[in-house]
Design a protein around this motif. Sequence first.
Motif, mmCIF file in Angstrom:
data_model
loop_
_atom_site.group_PDB
_atom_site.id
_atom_site.type_symbol
_atom_site.label_atom_id
_atom_site.label_comp_id
_atom_site.label_asym_id
_atom_site.label_seq_id
_atom_site.Cartn_x
_atom_site.Cartn_y
_atom_site.Cartn_z
ATOM 1 N N THR A 1 0.837 -1.208 0.000
ATOM 2 C CA THR A 1 0.000 0.000 0.000
ATOM 3 C C THR A 1 0.873 1.261 0.000
ATOM 4 N N LEU B 1 -6.075 3.945 9.667
ATOM 5 C CA LEU B 1 -6.156 2.668 8.970
ATOM 6 C C LEU B 1 -4.876 1.841 9.125
ATOM 7 N N LEU C 1 -5.818 -1.838 9.090
ATOM 8 C CA LEU C 1 -6.291 -2.241 7.765
ATOM 9 C C LEU C 1 -5.143 -2.322 6.754
ATOM 10 N N THR C 2 -4.245 -1.348 6.820
ATOM 11 C CA THR C 2 -3.147 -1.315 5.830
ATOM 12 C C THR C 2 -1.933 -2.129 6.294
ATOM 13 N N LYS D 1 0.468 -4.017 3.574
ATOM 14 C CA LYS D 1 -0.459 -4.951 2.919
ATOM 15 C C LYS D 1 -0.406 -4.781 1.397
ATOM 16 N N TYR E 1 -7.026 -6.033 -0.814
ATOM 17 C CA TYR E 1 -8.166 -5.269 -0.271
ATOM 18 C C TYR E 1 -9.456 -5.692 -0.967
ATOM 19 N N SER E 2 -10.525 -5.829 -0.148
ATOM 20 C CA SER E 2 -11.849 -6.072 -0.749
ATOM 21 C C SER E 2 -12.360 -4.738 -1.299
ATOM 22 N N SER F 1 -14.964 -3.007 -0.373
ATOM 23 C CA SER F 1 -15.324 -2.040 0.679
ATOM 24 C C SER F 1 -14.084 -1.519 1.414
ATOM 25 N N GLU F 2 -13.084 -2.374 1.559
ATOM 26 C CA GLU F 2 -11.835 -1.909 2.205
ATOM 27 C C GLU F 2 -11.141 -0.851 1.339
ATOM 28 N N GLN G 1 -12.886 2.327 1.816
ATOM 29 C CA GLN G 1 -12.500 2.892 3.126
ATOM 30 C C GLN G 1 -11.139 3.606 3.006
ATOM 31 N N LEU G 2 -10.223 2.919 2.341
ATOM 32 C CA LEU G 2 -8.876 3.467 2.174
ATOM 33 C C LEU G 2 -8.921 4.772 1.369
ATOM 34 N N GLU H 1 -10.401 7.570 3.385
ATOM 35 C CA GLU H 1 -9.486 8.074 4.414
ATOM 36 C C GLU H 1 -8.440 9.020 3.804
#
Length: 410
Positions: A289, A311, A314-315, A320, A325-326, A328-329, A332-333, A336
């Motif tokens: 990422t 995040l 998440l990250t 990651k 990432y899905s 929705s993820e 989200q990213l 943000e």
Amino acid sequence: MPQSKPLLSEYDVIVIGAGASGLMCALTAGERGRRVLVLDHSNKIGKKIIISGGGRCNFTNLCTEPGNYLSDNGHFCKSALSRYTQWDFQALVDKYQVAWHEKTLGQLFCDDRSQQIVDLLVSECRDVGVTIRTKTKIEGIEHQNNDRTPVYHLETSSGKFSTQSLVVATGGLSFPTMGATGFGYQVAEQYGHNIIPTCPALVPLTMSKKWLEQFAELSGVSAEVIVSCNGQSFKENLLFTHRGISGPAILQVSSYWKVNDSIFVNWLPAVSAYDFLKEAQQRRAKAETQTILAEHLTKRLANALCEHGKLRLLTESGRKAISHYSHSELEQLANEFENWEMQPTGTEGYKKAEVTLGGICTSKVSSKTFESRLQPGLFFIGEVLDVTGHLGGFNFQWAWASGHCAGQFV
Ligand code: FDA
């Protein structure tokens, strides 16, 4: 032996404050044949002009319009800005063959030194016989009405002076080291004017101790962003400092920020964050990422945002792979990085503020003549009024415009 003060000297116009607006008013009144005296308590005139624009004075903005100003009455500035425009001041600069360039967003700067702007104002004043006295402290102002014409008597450290037209051009509270005082507000109050509460504007914002520890390594890093606060957005540079955040985008938004407000940063102003990340999933599936973000941000900034942002989990602190990432993820990213919330703790105050928000309420001042509606013969111009420009030459344009327009009526 104590020195006795010189006897009363009479002028048609006395301007208090030899800054941008005061000098412009003086030279305009002088051109009309008025006998003008300018008084300033500082040892030097035009100090803020000299330090402005990093020593190159951003003296106007080609895109000046009323929307670039904050005031309780957004209409007040319109008349003067249309009667003395950015092109009028540019023509004055050209008359003196001062070389200038347009930096960005219509901002005109001197190629050489800001002092050239002060010199041209002084030259214009000299040509029309304006007297300028520095190191003069105003000790008291009184007025009397002679046959209904007001006469102002000034008691000063350089003697007594009297005048029919008294112009207050003492500016705002920012940069007290450059001679700023609240004197203009006191005079206004003495004659019954209201003051719109003042606060520092075009000023760096401070961040919490915890935030500073997290982002300490970014001090000195800058990035082009869009910063938003209270419905206003600015696309310019943000700079990390050792006290918080600064740079043009932050200075601009500081004029709209109030204590406890959040500001929102879009770190990817050149692209749609979602489209960019989605496309990166196809193009560089295995890349981390932080590596993907570093296509638009510096590596240091991309890493720090992933490491210390909301995040982080998440990250995986930025490590990651983008393909993991899905949908929705990824949303989200993207969200943000386009709406990164920051909660400043305050501002760096008048010491570091380019201007003062608020000031003398314009409701009892004529937008045509700048004369007080409460006290004949008393005029207010420039930053002391409740008119505050955006960053980029707008504040000087207001000083020139209000000074010129008042100069036609004093
Ligand atoms: P200004 O502050 O110019 O003049 C007021 C004068 O009154 C001063 O000479 C002061 O000494 C005098 N005075 C104050 N109290 C007094 C008292 N009690 N008795 C006698 N005299 C008194 N704007 C812009 O458009 N482009 C730019 O590049 C910049 N850059 C910039 C950098 C920095 C560091 C600062 C602090 C500010 C700017 N500005 C700017 C803002 C700009 O300098 C400002 O808006 C104008 O100078 C305002 O002009 P005034 O004439 O109203 O006040």
